[in-house]
Design an enzyme around this catalytic site. Structure first.
Site, mmCIF file in Angstrom:
data_model
loop_
_atom_site.group_PDB
_atom_site.id
_atom_site.type_symbol
_atom_site.label_atom_id
_atom_site.label_comp_id
_atom_site.label_asym_id
_atom_site.label_seq_id
_atom_site.Cartn_x
_atom_site.Cartn_y
_atom_site.Cartn_z
ATOM 1 C CG HIS A 174 -2.170 -0.925 0.845
ATOM 2 N ND1 HIS A 174 -2.170 -2.265 1.148
ATOM 3 C CD2 HIS A 174 -3.319 -0.690 0.177
ATOM 4 C CE1 HIS A 174 -3.292 -2.814 0.702
ATOM 5 N NE2 HIS A 174 -4.006 -1.875 0.113
ATOM 6 C CG HIS A 183 7.024 -11.179 7.475
ATOM 7 N ND1 HIS A 183 6.501 -10.187 8.270
ATOM 8 C CD2 HIS A 183 8.367 -11.113 7.607
ATOM 9 C CE1 HIS A 183 7.509 -9.553 8.865
ATOM 10 N NE2 HIS A 183 8.647 -10.093 8.475
ATOM 11 C CD GLU A 216 8.255 -9.704 12.083
ATOM 12 O OE1 GLU A 216 7.722 -8.647 11.746
ATOM 13 O OE2 GLU A 216 9.436 -9.991 11.848
ATOM 14 C CG HIS A 241 11.679 -13.616 9.177
ATOM 15 N ND1 HIS A 241 11.743 -13.311 10.519
ATOM 16 C CD2 HIS A 241 11.339 -12.466 8.547
ATOM 17 C CE1 HIS A 241 11.458 -12.027 10.684
ATOM 18 N NE2 HIS A 241 11.214 -11.486 9.508
HETATM 19 CO CO CO Z 1 10.436 -9.620 9.355
#
Ligand code: CO
Length: 283
Positions: free
Chosen positions: A111, A169, A199, A231
């Site tokens: 966005h 994520h 997350e 990650h």
């Molecule tokens: Co991250």
């Protein structure tokens, strides 16, 4: 509602009359970015596909993550932010630019990209048209295609009783809902596929409870991210006590991490490439 807001993004196009200018099309690929060199090779894979699909159109790159860009800059690798890349393309005389988001969901990064790209429409001497391709997950059809593509790429050794746990994520943005939506689509095909977020929700503790409720003793861990970066290496497959591998192993679920990003799978790449094609088709 969610998709309704998002679909307006594709309509970021400005049309101005620049009489004598020759049409010059360009592609800007915009990824989150990665500081892991091996993961960056997945991005090269995307560029090869894009160049093969749309030959003759110059390709430029930008990373949306300021943290990653700063990390790379310290090592002497300078990657532009999308707005910097667009300014350079404007300078180079491009008239029509297709910006392809290589993000997974239309979240915060996407966005912000839409907002900044929109600022490049209506500039004096600027682009005649700038269009944005949807990220990997945009339409209902995308969710179905992504589910099918990932199922095809599950390691062959995996038995139906074993789980596949995908690590997304996650975000505080409302489009975090895409992860749970993906789990729904996966489970319609295969009830032992789970999608969690590092997350955000669904969190690993919730996924762990689901595995235990189904008495699952073995799980393949796969990134639900474009690249197998930090990650995947640490939060998913690392040896620290709070990695997904450690948390599930402690619950007696034997784990096999698969360190491959989604951008390494051809069937996933073709979804992004098709989205870019839809953006280019508007010129
Ligand atoms: Co991250």
């Amino acid at each position: 509602m969610l998709l309704g807001i998002f679909l307006t993004a594709a309509a970021v196009a400005g049309d101005h009359s620049h009489h004598q200018r020759q049409k010059k099309q360009g592609i800007l690929l915009v990824a989150f970015g990665t500081s892991v060199p091996d993961a960056a090779s997945a991005y090269q894979n995307i560029e090869r596909k894009v160049t093969a699909a749309y030959p003759g159109i110059p390709v430029r790159w930008a990373y949306t993550s300021p943290t990653i860009r700063a990390k790379l800059a310290k090592k002497g690798r300078f990657i532009d932010a999308p707005q910097t890349a667009l300014a350079k393309m404007m300078d180079e005389g491009f008239t029509h630019v297709a910006v392809q988001s290589l993000h997974i969901i239309p979240g915060e990064e996407f966005h912000r990209l839409v907002q900044n790209v929109r600022a490049f429409t209506g500039m004096a001497g600027g682009f005649e048209s700038v269009r944005i391709g949807h990220p990997l997950l945009g339409t209902q059809k995308d969710l179905e295609r992504v589910a099918a593509a990932m199922i095809k790429n599950i390691p062959r050794e995996r038995k139906p009783a074993d789980a596949v746990v995908l690590m997304g994520h996650g975000t505080a943005h409302p489009s975090n809902a895409f992860y749970a939506a993906m789990m729904f689509h996966f489970q319609q095909q295969d009830p032992h596929i789970f999608v969690g977020c590092v997350e955000g929700a669904p969190e690993i503790d919730a996924i762990k409870e689901m595995l235990l409720a189904k008495k699952i003793g073995k799980a393949y861990l796969m990134p639900f991210m474009a690249v197998a970066g930090d990650h995947a290496l640490n939060d998913m497959a690392g040896d620290e006590a709070d990695s997904w591998k450690s948390i599930l192993t402690a619950a007696d679920v034997q784990c096999t991490p698969v360190l491959k990003g989604m951008a390494e799978y051809d069937d996933i790449l073709s979804i992004w490439v098709d989205h870019l094609g839809a953006a280019l088709a508007g010129f």
